[in-house]
Motif scaffolding. Sequence first.
Motif, PDB file in Angstrom:
ATOM      1  N   ALA A  74       0.844  -1.208   0.000  1.00  0.00           N
ATOM      2  CA  ALA A  74       0.000   0.000   0.000  1.00  0.00           C
ATOM      3  C   ALA A  74       0.871   1.248   0.000  1.00  0.00           C
ATOM      4  O   ALA A  74       0.608   2.194  -0.754  1.00  0.00           O
ATOM      5  CB  ALA A  74      -0.916  -0.015   1.221  1.00  0.00           C
ATOM      6  N   LYS A  76       3.877   1.593  -1.122  1.00  0.00           N
ATOM      7  CA  LYS A  76       4.504   1.758  -2.440  1.00  0.00           C
ATOM      8  C   LYS A  76       3.516   2.373  -3.427  1.00  0.00           C
ATOM      9  O   LYS A  76       3.850   3.242  -4.207  1.00  0.00           O
ATOM     10  CB  LYS A  76       5.004   0.402  -2.950  1.00  0.00           C
ATOM     11  CG  LYS A  76       6.271  -0.063  -2.242  1.00  0.00           C
ATOM     12  CD  LYS A  76       7.006  -1.149  -2.986  1.00  0.00           C
ATOM     13  CE  LYS A  76       6.369  -2.486  -2.868  1.00  0.00           C
ATOM     14  NZ  LYS A  76       7.192  -3.593  -3.390  1.00  0.00           N
ATOM     15  N   ARG A  77       2.283   1.901  -3.365  1.00  0.00           N
ATOM     16  CA  ARG A  77       1.257   2.434  -4.265  1.00  0.00           C
ATOM     17  C   ARG A  77       0.987   3.914  -3.990  1.00  0.00           C
ATOM     18  O   ARG A  77       0.596   4.656  -4.875  1.00  0.00           O
ATOM     19  CB  ARG A  77      -0.040   1.656  -4.106  1.00  0.00           C
ATOM     20  CG  ARG A  77       0.029   0.252  -4.648  1.00  0.00           C
ATOM     21  CD  ARG A  77      -1.346  -0.366  -4.638  1.00  0.00           C
ATOM     22  NE  ARG A  77      -1.295  -1.765  -5.007  1.00  0.00           N
ATOM     23  CZ  ARG A  77      -2.378  -2.455  -5.336  1.00  0.00           C
ATOM     24  NH1 ARG A  77      -3.563  -1.878  -5.333  1.00  0.00           N
ATOM     25  NH2 ARG A  77      -2.273  -3.724  -5.660  1.00  0.00           N
ATOM     26  N   LEU A  78       1.178   4.294  -2.727  1.00  0.00           N
ATOM     27  CA  LEU A  78       0.929   5.683  -2.353  1.00  0.00           C
ATOM     28  C   LEU A  78       2.166   6.557  -2.544  1.00  0.00           C
ATOM     29  O   LEU A  78       2.175   7.723  -2.170  1.00  0.00           O
ATOM     30  CB  LEU A  78       0.452   5.743  -0.891  1.00  0.00           C
ATOM     31  CG  LEU A  78      -0.911   5.091  -0.641  1.00  0.00           C
ATOM     32  CD1 LEU A  78      -1.176   4.949   0.851  1.00  0.00           C
ATOM     33  CD2 LEU A  78      -2.022   5.890  -1.293  1.00  0.00           C
TER      34      LEU A  78
ATOM     35  N   LEU B 110      -6.313  -4.447  -0.665  1.00  0.00           N
ATOM     36  CA  LEU B 110      -5.738  -3.307  -1.388  1.00  0.00           C
ATOM     37  C   LEU B 110      -6.695  -2.717  -2.429  1.00  0.00           C
ATOM     38  O   LEU B 110      -6.358  -1.734  -3.078  1.00  0.00           O
ATOM     39  CB  LEU B 110      -4.429  -3.730  -2.075  1.00  0.00           C
ATOM     40  CG  LEU B 110      -3.266  -4.058  -1.126  1.00  0.00           C
ATOM     41  CD1 LEU B 110      -2.118  -4.719  -1.884  1.00  0.00           C
ATOM     42  CD2 LEU B 110      -2.765  -2.801  -0.431  1.00  0.00           C
ATOM     43  N   LEU B 113      -7.133   1.168  -3.567  1.00  0.00           N
ATOM     44  CA  LEU B 113      -5.925   1.992  -3.544  1.00  0.00           C
ATOM     45  C   LEU B 113      -5.478   2.240  -4.981  1.00  0.00           C
ATOM     46  O   LEU B 113      -5.766   1.432  -5.862  1.00  0.00           O
ATOM     47  CB  LEU B 113      -4.804   1.294  -2.774  1.00  0.00           C
ATOM     48  CG  LEU B 113      -4.871   1.341  -1.255  1.00  0.00           C
ATOM     49  CD1 LEU B 113      -3.679   0.621  -0.670  1.00  0.00           C
ATOM     50  CD2 LEU B 113      -4.888   2.772  -0.755  1.00  0.00           C
TER      51      LEU B 113
END
Lengths: 223, 137
Positions: A74, A76-78, B110, B113
């Motif tokens: 998460a 990394k995605r952010l 996830l 996201l």
Amino acid sequence: MSTTYIVIPAYNEGRVIAEVLRGLREAGYPQIIVVDDGSEDATSKMAREAGATVVLEHFLNRGKGAAVKTGIEAAKRLGADAVITLDGDGQHDPADIPRMLRLLDEGWDVVLGSRLKASLGMPRRKILANVAGNVFTWALHGLWVTDSQSGFRAYSRRALELIDTRTDRYEYDSEVIREIRTHHLRFVEIPIAVIYTEYSMGKANKQGLKNGLKTLARMLLSS
Amino acid sequence: MPTGLSIYQFLLAAIALTFIVSGSLRFFGGAYRQTLFRFLLGSVLWAAVLVFSLFPRASHVVSQWFGFGENLNTLIFIGFVLVFIALFKLVGAVERLEQSITEIVRKEALRGLPARSAPTATRPDSGSASGTVSSRR
């Protein structure tokens, strides 16, 4: 570090998670990802109300390693440049975070918080269990560290991209050590303060002897 | 080839041969998860079954080699080895299942996201009263 996320795996930490989040926010770290690992209590609700940036929920309990990996994914995605992982039971002190981030800024890939570098006040059986964990980690993965089971760690973006773990439970912590060695990541260990409370010591899902042996068996199978 | 094969010997030999051939085809065909170790382990195991089914007296020779003395002991020993291998394979299968379950659980958590490497910490669920991005069951 410009974008730092704190990742907290949490399983049935409803009683203390708000306090942990409050401590982090007061210390100046508002970007917090809580991964509720299939809790049966109100961990998610409490984390949300306490102002966690992101609350992710595992609909089944998959273990600490799985929860940390979800949180890191998460982050990394952010767009995280760095990630700090710490336990959800309040045993880690946010006051240690600035030093960890400073070391990442200096070019280290991974900073490992070590309870055994400042073991004053640490229960003897915990010291013994940790040393045993270190020996097995060294024997299996060929890298000696003073606290292979610590959950208080900092990762640079480079480390986050390279480290690839598969294990779900407490053996995750040792698997990270293997990844550090495999990818020749620059790591440093620092002494960390640990706050042992009645709550954190009494948790049923903590590493007891039985769980420790299970972890060892899983380490052997996954190595 | 010995004469007077019983139906059980014949069946066992046929099963062993089938596994050896299929294992070889999978390995040389580059099948997923068919490593050299697995291929060799399976081949040796089934070759042993093939030999013992066609030449039962071979177990006596093996007994002499290992110093067991009695055929029965050798068979018990081989039985333990087989059980161990079966257990090893089962544990591996359970481990793979566990990993698959975790992947499903993670994917679900996830959901919502942004995709990888988004530049900033955005909030896809902007309607959340507490300002929290939540992935719910």
